[in-house]
Design an enzyme around this catalytic site. Structure first.
Site, PDB file in Angstrom:
ATOM      1  N   GLU A  55      74.995  13.834  28.543  1.00  0.00           N
ATOM      2  CA  GLU A  55      75.303  13.906  30.159  1.00  0.00           C
ATOM      3  C   GLU A  55      75.115  12.261  30.785  1.00  0.00           C
ATOM      4  OE1 GLU A  55      73.915  18.371  31.636  1.00  0.00           O
ATOM      5  OE2 GLU A  55      72.495  16.693  31.933  1.00  0.00           O
ATOM      6  N   CYS A  56      75.912  11.774  31.480  1.00  0.00           N
ATOM      7  CA  CYS A  56      75.664  10.819  32.341  1.00  0.00           C
ATOM      8  C   CYS A  56      75.221   9.515  31.156  1.00  0.00           C
ATOM      9  CB  CYS A  56      74.787  10.621  33.361  1.00  0.00           C
ATOM     10  SG  CYS A  56      74.908   9.362  34.468  1.00  0.00           S
ATOM     11  N   ALA A  57      73.976   9.232  30.849  1.00  0.00           N
ATOM     12  CA  ALA A  57      73.707   8.157  29.894  1.00  0.00           C
ATOM     13  C   ALA A  57      74.050   8.285  28.767  1.00  0.00           C
ATOM     14  CB  ALA A  57      72.161   8.025  30.052  1.00  0.00           C
ATOM     15  N   LEU A  59      76.762  10.219  27.816  1.00  0.00           N
ATOM     16  CA  LEU A  59      78.254   9.865  27.832  1.00  0.00           C
ATOM     17  C   LEU A  59      78.246   8.370  27.463  1.00  0.00           C
ATOM     18  CD1 LEU A  59      81.148  10.011  28.714  1.00  0.00           C
ATOM     19  CD2 LEU A  59      80.430   9.814  31.185  1.00  0.00           C
ATOM     20  N   SER A 147      79.993  13.981  29.616  1.00  0.00           N
ATOM     21  CA  SER A 147      80.424  14.195  30.939  1.00  0.00           C
ATOM     22  C   SER A 147      79.182  13.289  31.739  1.00  0.00           C
ATOM     23  CB  SER A 147      80.532  15.548  31.513  1.00  0.00           C
ATOM     24  OG  SER A 147      80.600  15.657  32.885  1.00  0.00           O
TER      25      SER A 147
END
Length: 169
Positions: A55-57, A59, A147
């Protein structure tokens, strides 16, 4: 089992799945990039088909590069810092089966980032979202689900069960 991507040169012995949460990788991009041994171990785990949820970082860490610094190279994508803040709650629908969700699963989460990711050819998006405009976001490839969307698996307990189940015996 936890590990430190800034200092540890290997994944914990017996690792059969990996969850990489959010954070601020742009602050640590040089250190993350310098840890070639761990970047290689993460890439090898992903290539083996083991489940990887990012998730986020996470990704950004799985991307080929972040602001020109090499990352894990699991995703055919490059990330860079942006002036634009993306912030908001999202209703999302899984577009493809992954270790996190079966296609059609609805999840709620949020986005909070100042980066953009430029995908290469052929990624399957993780989520479909309806904002003022419809858009697809993230990546599903093999055992990887990556994502920008931060989700809370307690809201959809099947996500955690599905992920753990995909790690094998």
């Amino acid at each position: 089992m936890a590990f430190d991507p800034l200092r540890d040169e290997a994944l914990p012995p017996g690792t059969r799945g990996l969850v990489i949460g959010g954070g601020f990788p742009e602050v640590y991009a040089p250190e993350l990039s310098a840890n070639e041994a761990l970047r290689g171990a993460v890439a090898e785990l992903a290539r083996s088909g083991a489940p990887v949820a990012a998730e986020c970082a996470g990704l950004l860490y799985l991307a080929r590069s972040l602001d020109g610094k090499p990352m894990c190279g699991v995703l055919d994508a490059d990330a860079r810092m942006s002036e634009r803040l993306t912030l908001g709650y999202r209703d999302a629908v899984a577009l493809h089966d992954s270790p996190v969700a079966a296609a059609g699963t609805r999840m709620r989460g949020h986005e909070f980032h100042r980066t953009v990711i430029e995908p290469g050819a052929g990624p399957s998006p993780a989520w479909g979202m309806r904002l003022p405009e419809r858009r697809a976001e993230g990546f599903v490839r093999g055992g990887v689900h990556a994502s920008y969307l931060h989700t809370h698996w307690a809201a959809v307990p099947e996500a955690a069960r599905r992920f753990v189940g995909s790690c094998g015996p």
